[in-house]
Scaffold this active site. Sequence first.
Site, PDB file in Angstrom:
ATOM      1  N   ARG A  51       0.703  -0.913  -0.190  1.00 30.79           N
ATOM      2  CA  ARG A  51       0.185   0.017  -0.029  1.00 30.79           C
ATOM      3  C   ARG A  51       0.698   1.397   0.057  1.00 30.79           C
ATOM      4  O   ARG A  51       2.144   1.125   0.103  1.00 30.79           O
ATOM      5  CB  ARG A  51      -1.203   0.036   1.172  1.00 30.79           C
ATOM      6  CG  ARG A  51      -0.646  -0.526   2.424  1.00 30.79           C
ATOM      7  CD  ARG A  51       0.487   0.279   3.213  1.00 30.79           C
ATOM      8  NE  ARG A  51       0.240   1.486   3.453  1.00 30.79           N
ATOM      9  CZ  ARG A  51       1.231   2.430   3.616  1.00 30.79           C
ATOM     10  NH1 ARG A  51       2.211   2.055   3.923  1.00 30.79           N
ATOM     11  NH2 ARG A  51       0.917   3.663   3.842  1.00 30.79           N
ATOM     12  N   GLN A 196      -1.778   2.415  10.079  1.00 28.84           N
ATOM     13  CA  GLN A 196      -0.429   2.581   9.421  1.00 28.84           C
ATOM     14  C   GLN A 196       0.305   3.447  10.044  1.00 28.84           C
ATOM     15  O   GLN A 196       1.706   3.056  10.100  1.00 28.84           O
ATOM     16  CB  GLN A 196      -0.648   3.338   8.007  1.00 28.84           C
ATOM     17  CG  GLN A 196      -1.538   2.614   6.990  1.00 28.84           C
ATOM     18  CD  GLN A 196      -2.916   2.677   6.971  1.00 28.84           C
ATOM     19  OE1 GLN A 196      -3.726   3.065   7.732  1.00 28.84           O
ATOM     20  NE2 GLN A 196      -3.537   2.618   5.738  1.00 28.84           N
ATOM     21  N   ASP A 237      -2.292  10.764  -2.135  1.00 28.51           N
ATOM     22  CA  ASP A 237      -2.497   9.649  -3.175  1.00 28.51           C
ATOM     23  C   ASP A 237      -2.760  10.487  -4.408  1.00 28.51           C
ATOM     24  O   ASP A 237      -2.716   9.625  -5.549  1.00 28.51           O
ATOM     25  CB  ASP A 237      -3.805   8.897  -2.601  1.00 28.51           C
ATOM     26  CG  ASP A 237      -3.142   7.931  -1.555  1.00 28.51           C
ATOM     27  OD1 ASP A 237      -2.805   8.308  -0.437  1.00 28.51           O
ATOM     28  OD2 ASP A 237      -3.034   6.874  -1.772  1.00 28.51           O
ATOM     29  N   ASN A 247      -5.633  12.178   0.332  1.00 30.80           N
ATOM     30  CA  ASN A 247      -4.672  11.466   1.399  1.00 30.80           C
ATOM     31  C   ASN A 247      -5.442  10.615   2.244  1.00 30.80           C
ATOM     32  O   ASN A 247      -6.700  10.897   2.414  1.00 30.80           O
ATOM     33  CB  ASN A 247      -3.471  12.415   1.769  1.00 30.80           C
ATOM     34  CG  ASN A 247      -2.800  11.702   2.562  1.00 30.80           C
ATOM     35  OD1 ASN A 247      -1.847  10.732   1.886  1.00 30.80           O
ATOM     36  ND2 ASN A 247      -2.091  11.674   3.733  1.00 30.80           N
TER      37      ASN A 247
HETATM   38  O1  MRU Z   1      -4.365   3.147   2.110  1.00 28.13           O
HETATM   39  P1  MRU Z   1      -3.060   3.444   2.129  1.00 28.13           P
HETATM   40  O2  MRU Z   1      -2.267   2.912   3.266  1.00 28.13           O
HETATM   41  O3  MRU Z   1      -2.297   3.146   0.680  1.00 28.13           O
HETATM   42  O4  MRU Z   1      -2.847   4.870   2.052  1.00 28.13           O
HETATM   43  C1  MRU Z   1      -1.521   5.540   2.005  1.00 28.13           C
HETATM   44  C2  MRU Z   1      -1.553   7.171   2.018  1.00 28.13           C
HETATM   45  O5  MRU Z   1      -2.564   7.751   2.052  1.00 28.13           O
HETATM   46  C3  MRU Z   1      -0.586   7.605   2.122  1.00 28.13           C
HETATM   47  O6  MRU Z   1      -0.462   8.808   2.860  1.00 28.13           O
HETATM   48  C4  MRU Z   1      -0.040   8.026   0.539  1.00 28.13           C
HETATM   49  O7  MRU Z   1      -0.345   7.022  -0.304  1.00 28.13           O
HETATM   50  C5  MRU Z   1       1.327   8.593   0.410  1.00 28.13           C
HETATM   51  S1  MRU Z   1       2.326   7.474   0.506  1.00 28.13           S
HETATM   52  C6  MRU Z   1       4.075   7.737   0.080  1.00 28.13           C
END
Ligand code: MRU
Length: 344
Positions: A51, A196, A237, A247
Amino acid sequence: MTNKPAGVQALHWTGHSLKVLDQRQLPEKIFYDEYTDAQGVTEAIATMRVRGAPAIGIAAAYGVVLSSYQHYSQSVDNWRQHVLADIELLAESRPTAVNLFWALNQVKDILDKQKTDPRTAILACAEKIHTDDIAANYKMGELGADILANAKGILTHCNTGALATGGYGTALGVIRSVYARNPVKIYAGETRPWLQGVRLTVWELAQDEIPVTLIADSAAAWLMKSGVIDWVIVGADRIALNGDVANKIGTYSLAVLAKQHGVKVMVVAPTSTIDGSMKSGAEIEIEQRQQSELLPACYKDNAFVSAWNPVFDVTPAELITAIVTERGVVLNPVEGGVGGLIKS
Ligand code: MRU
């Protein structure tokens, strides 16, 4: 590879397969799944074994490499339609991180030009996406650290480190770089519901022996009120042309709180996260994930209880102080957006 990826590796290309660190099991267990086809990589992305926007894009590009290996060796005449079908499949794994579609488009451009055996060219493309991402992270680390020269405290959200990228990290890369210059105080929000922050960010920083203080997401306002942080630093994102940023869910709340408390907000993302087709954040599709990721198991069959589980939100440009990319920094993005960074 000029820049070494720092921290544990989310992805490892073996030469014939892709090893993916199962982030659902961290920090208790370090376990790599090994994939030899695009279906497996699609599943790894959809189930969040891998992810983080850049890492998703890199994994997808290697997924196309595996597809080309599989289908070219099975059918020299028919490989193209199978590889294109796998690209479609990979594109459906998650909707919000634009790096996924950006990476698949890069590989597809190579494929369109390739009349004969595509395998070497597609592998070279995937490896370039990977190494370029690491180089971008280091560059952003330095640019971000320049801005943070006098920072005393930073709060970050989600995980934006080596686990979420080719290596080193975006927002967490800036934090690594700034900490190397000046031992600033670092706080990480737990990032409910997938955690996370506590499971990945705290673990990554601790591995690098960088001190970090965990807070419950709901403690952010009180932390800001206490005056110990002057910056919130997050990844992205998808960034729309006007500077609105999608994000991890909770980023918008932090930006609103930051405004109330005079705390600045920095977004760190490579230009592959800028979506040149979207004028504003209102156009960004926000992924909704299963209720089971939020609801305790005891409510599973309870007809009176449900959960609303959007996993991203959009922070308007007006709440953002700086967007840091490998091509430069945009201060006060609300004034002119970020389109200038992707004009060739
Ligand atoms: O759902 P996830 O864990 O994939 O979400 C990740 C995020 O929102 C991060 O902040 C984003 O992808 C940037 S990672 C460098």
